[in-house]
Design a protein around this motif. Structure first.
Motif, PDB file in Angstrom:
ATOM      1  N   ILE B  55       3.243  40.484 -42.497  1.00 36.12           N
ATOM      2  CA  ILE B  55       2.252  41.278 -41.931  1.00 36.12           C
ATOM      3  C   ILE B  55       2.586  42.569 -42.153  1.00 36.12           C
ATOM      4  O   ILE B  55       2.906  42.847 -42.858  1.00 36.12           O
ATOM      5  CB  ILE B  55       2.907  41.190 -40.253  1.00 36.12           C
ATOM      6  N   ALA B  69      -0.793  42.473 -30.794  1.00 38.53           N
ATOM      7  CA  ALA B  69       0.719  42.857 -29.641  1.00 38.53           C
ATOM      8  C   ALA B  69       0.970  41.651 -27.903  1.00 38.53           C
ATOM      9  O   ALA B  69       1.503  41.182 -28.670  1.00 38.53           O
ATOM     10  CB  ALA B  69       0.927  43.589 -29.335  1.00 38.53           C
ATOM     11  N   CYS B  72       1.496  37.719 -29.822  1.00 32.98           N
ATOM     12  CA  CYS B  72       2.819  37.404 -30.580  1.00 32.98           C
ATOM     13  C   CYS B  72       3.608  36.938 -29.093  1.00 32.98           C
ATOM     14  O   CYS B  72       3.688  37.840 -28.282  1.00 32.98           O
ATOM     15  CB  CYS B  72       3.077  38.668 -30.903  1.00 32.98           C
ATOM     16  N   ILE B  77       5.149  43.195 -32.624  1.00 29.35           N
ATOM     17  CA  ILE B  77       4.489  43.777 -32.883  1.00 29.35           C
ATOM     18  C   ILE B  77       4.053  45.008 -31.175  1.00 29.35           C
ATOM     19  O   ILE B  77       4.447  44.276 -30.547  1.00 29.35           O
ATOM     20  CB  ILE B  77       2.713  43.734 -33.061  1.00 29.35           C
ATOM     21  N   VAL B 108       5.391  47.368 -37.059  1.00 31.42           N
ATOM     22  CA  VAL B 108       5.967  45.030 -36.500  1.00 31.42           C
ATOM     23  C   VAL B 108       7.565  45.439 -36.925  1.00 31.42           C
ATOM     24  O   VAL B 108       7.838  45.478 -37.985  1.00 31.42           O
ATOM     25  CB  VAL B 108       4.283  44.901 -38.066  1.00 31.42           C
ATOM     26  N   ASN B 110       9.308  42.742 -38.708  1.00 29.42           N
ATOM     27  CA  ASN B 110       9.623  42.105 -39.397  1.00 29.42           C
ATOM     28  C   ASN B 110      11.206  41.082 -39.250  1.00 29.42           C
ATOM     29  O   ASN B 110      10.926  39.873 -40.179  1.00 29.42           O
ATOM     30  CB  ASN B 110       9.399  42.653 -41.189  1.00 29.42           C
ATOM     31  N   CYS B 113       9.162  38.669 -36.685  1.00 28.35           N
ATOM     32  CA  CYS B 113       8.336  37.976 -36.564  1.00 28.35           C
ATOM     33  C   CYS B 113       8.621  36.601 -37.261  1.00 28.35           C
ATOM     34  O   CYS B 113       9.731  37.089 -38.324  1.00 28.35           O
ATOM     35  CB  CYS B 113       7.237  39.171 -37.569  1.00 28.35           C
ATOM     36  N   CYS B 119      -1.573  36.551 -34.303  1.00 30.11           N
ATOM     37  CA  CYS B 119      -1.334  38.099 -34.412  1.00 30.11           C
ATOM     38  C   CYS B 119      -2.919  38.077 -35.235  1.00 30.11           C
ATOM     39  O   CYS B 119      -3.775  38.795 -35.063  1.00 30.11           O
ATOM     40  CB  CYS B 119      -0.913  38.488 -34.509  1.00 30.11           C
ATOM     41  N   ILE B 128      -5.303  43.529 -39.191  1.00 33.82           N
ATOM     42  CA  ILE B 128      -3.908  42.878 -39.176  1.00 33.82           C
ATOM     43  C   ILE B 128      -3.925  41.861 -39.964  1.00 33.82           C
ATOM     44  O   ILE B 128      -4.450  41.274 -40.234  1.00 33.82           O
ATOM     45  CB  ILE B 128      -2.739  43.005 -38.305  1.00 33.82           C
TER      46      ILE B 128
END
Ligand code: SF4
Ligand code: SF4
Lengths: 402, 199
Positions: B55, B69, B72, B77, B108, B110, B113, B119, B128
């Motif tokens: 991201i 956000a 997600c 986020i 963010v 990661n 994620c 998102c 984004i």
């Protein structure tokens, strides 16, 4: 060698204690001498268990007398998580069930929610979904072929299988950007349309792939050493398969033509021309490991056929037109949607109480039910055969434990 | 028990050897074909356009709406925003959406994620997105949290202070207004009386 081509209805499956009658005759062959047994742990880190699965084997010398599988090492609360997030956010979690066939998992859940919401998708979406599901079926069967070869002691086929799988994964990456967990089939549509030139690439792949199946057969399927390790081993009769709820290639390997794509078509499968492959007992008994293995090899051919037909008829359309803007107004109701994933029947039972998030999601796992047959069909086999049986059942632990 | 073993012994041996040789001929044939592997650190394959790798975001484009956000599934986020004061112009994004919020924090994680891409579509400005860099490994988990907000902690503090002051002012003004209102209310009952008597 006795062929059993029975339909579900013709077969009476005894329930309760009568099931013990079904216990394979091989159990009786084992001369159980009390006190001479040894417990052997296989797994959870055994290379043949395809993940983390532990078998507790009661052995009498080399012969296995009793098998107790222990599962749950990969439990991730899929069903509970699904009850706490909006419908469209569940799709990435379904990717992670059977991570070798994410497209098929997406498809099942999307179809279930579409059924609740009464969404009709257009022809193009349906056709692309079929292409993706079949491509993923090939990819999944390739892994199954490769790892089964690894389990039975041959390393090379694995490399061949992954060479082809790589091309399929590249096709997926072009479409949706991911190589393993696609999140591609969304409720009401698809996340991306096909990029330009993809259809030609996919056709090229089909042309390239079909001759390779012969290569696999020459390389491995008809190798006598492999046949000795798989034929007549782990025989699952059609009755046993039904009693344990085994589906997919496992039940077809037992000689039963049960394929949801034919019997309960979804997503337009009724319009495609393909054969249901069943085990024939060519090298041994119907329902042995070799039959299950061969069903998968033959299914790859059929999947290629379906993909070619789908590519020929791919209509125009907007793949996102039916995607709901939000998931606030869901009708109340419950639905059970089952699809034919590469490893068998994958069912989603979704209950909606009208809120934004599902009230209940239940996932009917195909690997779990197939795995439950191992304690029966594996009794009386050698320890090394257990590895072979497990490989032929082809489980993915991410799906067993959810 | 095994049908295979009942057959002729030498036939079995021959079958084993011959089928293995067929398999080997397949393998040997590949010696003369081009290789299909890449020597990774030295050779790389091109990434397709839409690859979902990591991201990234254009901070200037973000309006702080928080749609990403909310979309997600794993809450990777984390956004903190502050309403801009009246008269403060924060500018516009490239597609003409007016910015009304200070984005104090845009993190963010990661490590959290799952690269699902949910998102991306809700973002009204396209701020984004995924980038094509796949070598994003770090030594600690903390380094995997990407801080995209360009505001320094001092700026954030000043803005918060200003906001607090403005809020206090507003509260004071509100209290004053309320007091005046109460006063008016106190004096109000007389008015109807007066008007009553007058009429
Ligand atoms: S890609 Fe998915 S998990 Fe990652 S930040 Fe976006 S919505 Fe969250
Ligand atoms: S959706 Fe886009 S504009 Fe809104 S907060 Fe996220 S990145 Fe910023």
């Amino acid at each position: 060698m006795e062929k059993e081509n029975l339909t579900m209805r013709e077969m009476d499956i005894p329930l309760g204690p009568d099931r013990s009658k079904l216990l394979g005759s091989r159990a009786a062959e084992v001369d159980i001498i009390e006190g001479d047994h040894m417990i052997l742990n296989m797994g959870p880190q055994h290379p043949s268990t395809h993940g983390v699965l532990r078998f507790e084997l009661l052995t009498d010398g080399e012969v296995v007398v009793k098998i107790t599988p222990h599962i749950g090492y990969l439990h991730r609360c899929f069903e509970k998580i699904a009850e706490s997030i909006p419908y469209n956010q569940v799709i990435p979690y379904t990717d992670r069930l059977d991570y070798l066939a994410s497209m098929n998992n997406n498809l099942g859940f999307a179809l279930a929610v579409e059924k609740i919401m009464g969404i009709e998708v257009n022809e193009r979406v349906q056709t692309i979904r079929v292409i993706m599901a079949e491509l993923n079926r090939i990819a999944s069967h390739l892994v199954s072929f490769g790892t089964y070869a690894l389990d039975t002691g041959a390393f090379t086929p694995f490399l061949y299988a992954f060479r082809e799988r790589e091309r399929i994964v590249d096709l997926f990456e072009d479409v949706c950007g991911a190589r393993l967990l696609y999140n591609y089939i969304w409720i009401g549509g698809l996340s991306h349309d096909l990029p330009p030139g993809w259809v030609e690439k996919c056709r090229d792949f089909c042309d390239y792939f079909l001759p390779n199946i012969d290569e696999y057969n020459n390389l491995y399927s008809f190798n006598q050493i492999f046949i000795d390790r798989s034929a007549d081993i782990g025989v699952m009769t059609a009755k046993q398969a039904i009693a344990y709820g085994a589906t997919g290639p496992n039940v077809r390997g037992s000689g039963l033509a049960w394929d949801l794509r034919k019997t309960e078509p979804y997503s337009g499968y009724e319009n495609y021309d393909f054969d249901v492959c069943i085990g024939t007992g060519e090298k041994g008994t119907v329902g042995d490991c070799w039959d299950r293995y061969m069903v998968r090899i033959r299914e790859m051919e059929q999947s290629t056929r379906i993909i070619r037909q789908a590519l020929d008829r791919l209509p125009e359309g907007d793949v996102k037109e039916a995607i709901p803007k939000n998931f606030r107004k869901i009708p109340e109701g419950e639905v059970y949607m089952r699809t034919e994933a590469p490893r068998g029947e994958l069912g989603y039972y979704v209950v909606s109480d009208g809120k934004q998030i599902p009230y209940r999601v239940k996932c009917r796992s195909n690997c779990f039910t197939s795995l439950s047959a191992i304690p029966e069909i594996g009794v009386g086999a050698m320890i090394a055969d257990i590895v072979s049986i497990l490989g032929s059942i082809d489980i993915v632990l991410g799906e067993v434990d959810r | 028990m095994r049908t295979a073993l009942k057959e002729n012994y030498f036939k079995q041996i021959w079958k084993g050897i011959s089928t293995t040789l067929i398999g080997m001929s397949v393998t040997i044939g590949h010696l003369f074909k081009p290789s299909v592997t890449l020597q990774y650190p030295h050779e790389r394959w091109p990434m397709p356009e839409g690859a979902r790798l990591r991201i990234q975001m254009d901070f200037d484009e973000c309006t702080g709406c928080g749609a990403c956000a909310r979309a997600c599934p794993v809450d990777a986020i984390i956004i903190e925003v502050l309403k801009a004061q009246a008269g403060v112009d924060l500018g516009e994004t490239s597609n003409g959406t007016k910015k009304r919020l200070h984005v104090l924090k845009f993190d963010v994680d990661n490590a959290k994620c799952i690269y699902c891409g949910l998102c991306i579509p809700p973002c009204p400005t396209g701020a984004i997105h995924f980038d094509l860099d796949y070598e994003a490994m770090k030594l600690t988990r903390k380094e995997l949290i990407y801080h995209f907000s360009i505001m320094t902690s001092d700026e954030v503090e000043t803005l918060r202070e200003a906001d607090r002051e403005a809020k206090a002012k507003a509260a004071a003004a509100k209290a004053q207004a309320a007091a005046e209102k109460a006063k008016a209310a106190e004096s109000a009952p007389k008015k109807p009386n007066q008007s009553d008597s007058s009429s």
